[in-house]
Design a protein around this motif. Structure first.
Motif, PDB file in Angstrom:
ATOM      1  N   TYR A  13      -3.743   5.168   1.385  1.00 55.25           N
ATOM      2  CA  TYR A  13      -4.962   4.550   1.878  1.00 55.25           C
ATOM      3  C   TYR A  13      -5.635   5.453   2.902  1.00 55.25           C
ATOM      4  CZ  TYR A  13      -1.770   3.106   5.615  1.00 55.25           C
ATOM      5  OH  TYR A  13      -0.841   3.092   6.622  1.00 55.25           O
TER       6      TYR A  13
ATOM      7  N   SER B  96      -9.629   5.599   5.362  1.00 56.11           N
ATOM      8  CA  SER B  96     -10.516   4.796   6.194  1.00 56.11           C
ATOM      9  C   SER B  96     -11.318   3.772   5.385  1.00 56.11           C
ATOM     10  CB  SER B  96     -11.470   5.696   6.974  1.00 56.11           C
ATOM     11  OG  SER B  96     -12.265   6.464   6.076  1.00 56.11           O
ATOM     12  N   GLU B  97     -11.493   4.027   4.085  1.00 63.67           N
ATOM     13  CA  GLU B  97     -12.275   3.112   3.252  1.00 63.67           C
ATOM     14  C   GLU B  97     -11.418   2.061   2.556  1.00 63.67           C
ATOM     15  OE1 GLU B  97     -14.963   5.134   0.684  1.00 63.67           O
ATOM     16  OE2 GLU B  97     -15.560   6.555   2.235  1.00 63.67           O
ATOM     17  N   GLY B  98     -10.117   2.216   2.569  1.00 60.63           N
ATOM     18  CA  GLY B  98      -9.244   1.232   1.939  1.00 60.63           C
ATOM     19  C   GLY B  98      -8.109   1.863   1.162  1.00 60.63           C
ATOM     20  N   VAL B  99      -7.427   1.038   0.385  1.00 63.97           N
ATOM     21  CA  VAL B  99      -6.251   1.435  -0.387  1.00 63.97           C
ATOM     22  C   VAL B  99      -6.683   1.889  -1.782  1.00 63.97           C
ATOM     23  CG1 VAL B  99      -4.073   0.606  -1.377  1.00 63.97           C
ATOM     24  CG2 VAL B  99      -4.822  -0.231   0.865  1.00 63.97           C
ATOM     25  N   THR B 100      -6.152   3.024  -2.228  1.00 63.00           N
ATOM     26  CA  THR B 100      -6.450   3.500  -3.578  1.00 63.00           C
ATOM     27  C   THR B 100      -5.229   3.449  -4.491  1.00 63.00           C
ATOM     28  OG1 THR B 100      -6.060   5.772  -2.851  1.00 63.00           O
ATOM     29  CG2 THR B 100      -8.358   5.005  -2.896  1.00 63.00           C
TER      30      THR B 100
ATOM     31  N   PRO C 112       0.818  -1.231   0.000  1.00 58.80           N
ATOM     32  CA  PRO C 112       0.000   0.000   0.000  1.00 58.80           C
ATOM     33  C   PRO C 112       0.844   1.270   0.000  1.00 58.80           C
ATOM     34  CG  PRO C 112      -0.682  -1.512   1.747  1.00 58.80           C
ATOM     35  CD  PRO C 112       0.603  -2.036   1.196  1.00 58.80           C
TER      36      PRO C 112
ATOM     37  N   PRO D 128     -11.720   2.448  -3.472  1.00 64.42           N
ATOM     38  CA  PRO D 128     -10.814   1.951  -2.436  1.00 64.42           C
ATOM     39  C   PRO D 128     -10.993   0.454  -2.204  1.00 64.42           C
ATOM     40  CG  PRO D 128     -11.914   3.958  -1.715  1.00 64.42           C
ATOM     41  CD  PRO D 128     -12.586   3.515  -2.987  1.00 64.42           C
ATOM     42  N   LYS D 129      -9.893  -0.234  -2.007  1.00 69.36           N
ATOM     43  CA  LYS D 129      -9.904  -1.684  -1.789  1.00 69.36           C
ATOM     44  C   LYS D 129      -9.377  -2.002  -0.407  1.00 69.36           C
ATOM     45  CE  LYS D 129     -10.999  -2.524  -6.075  1.00 69.36           C
ATOM     46  NZ  LYS D 129     -12.291  -3.004  -6.435  1.00 69.36           N
ATOM     47  N   GLU D 130      -9.978  -2.999   0.230  1.00 73.17           N
ATOM     48  CA  GLU D 130      -9.462  -3.487   1.508  1.00 73.17           C
ATOM     49  C   GLU D 130      -8.766  -4.814   1.246  1.00 73.17           C
ATOM     50  OE1 GLU D 130     -11.661  -3.341   5.047  1.00 73.17           O
ATOM     51  OE2 GLU D 130     -12.826  -1.604   4.422  1.00 73.17           O
ATOM     52  N   PHE D 131      -7.594  -4.978   1.855  1.00 78.35           N
ATOM     53  CA  PHE D 131      -6.813  -6.181   1.669  1.00 78.35           C
ATOM     54  C   PHE D 131      -6.621  -6.866   3.006  1.00 78.35           C
ATOM     55  CE2 PHE D 131      -5.490  -3.281  -1.732  1.00 78.35           C
ATOM     56  CZ  PHE D 131      -5.800  -4.059  -2.832  1.00 78.35           C
TER      57      PHE D 131
END
Length: 171
Positions: free
Chosen positions: A93, A95-99, A90, A129-132
């Motif tokens: 990123y 609060s909603e995830g990685v961009t 990452p 945004p993606k969460e991993f």
């Protein structure tokens, strides 16, 4: 985490704009790539380093080649819709995830070790945004590939992708 530099932002914006116009025309023509496919023909030094590494374990990471500067890229892949598996490092990123993240060929690349050559790193930007689950879970990224040299705080990068899809990679 490091902020996007103006150069990185412009490279990602250019790929995103190219993607928007070509998305429908190339939707059925996704090119599946392996990391070795990103090394140009005739770059025997990079191919040898890639083949010497193969799949490596965590204790072998310190043996990864330390490359400085930019390695040659395959310009014929510029503008192609591609799909490639890898691991996430990452960069941006919230609060909603990685961009924004680096897609790397093996676990641990760019973290506490010399980075791989720039033609073995992909700067990925996702509008959504993606969460991993973690750095050890592989993903597969689909999107428009660009051959734009970029610099991050972690490494020099030879490719960029405007991600249309980022999904867990089923082994």
């Amino acid at each position: 985490m490091p902020a996007l530099t103006r150069r990185m932002f412009c490279a990602l914006l250019a790929v995103a704009c190219a993607t928007a116009g070509a998305r429908l025309a190339w939707a059925s023509e996704v090119l599946d790539l392996d990391w070795e496919d990103l090394i140009p023909e005739g770059d025997d030094k990079a191919k040898s380093a890639y083949e010497a590494l193969g799949v490596i374990s965590h204790d072998q990471i310190s043996q990864a080649p330390a490359e400085s500067g930019f390695a040659p890229v395959r310009s014929d892949l510029d503008g192609k819709l591609v799909r490639i598996p890898g691991y996430v490092v990452p960069l941006d990123y919230g609060s909603e995830g990685v961009t924004t993240f680096l897609l790397v060929p093996y676990v641990g690349a760019c973290i506490h070790v010399p980075p791989p050559p720039s033609n073995q790193l992909i700067l990925v930007n996702s509008e959504v945004p993606k969460e991993f689950g973690g750095l050890f879970e592989p993903v597969i990224v689909t999107g428009m590939l660009g051959t734009s040299a970029s610099e991050t705080e972690l490494a020099d990068v030879g490719y960029v992708i405007a991600a249309e899809q980022v999904a867990p990679y089923g082994l």
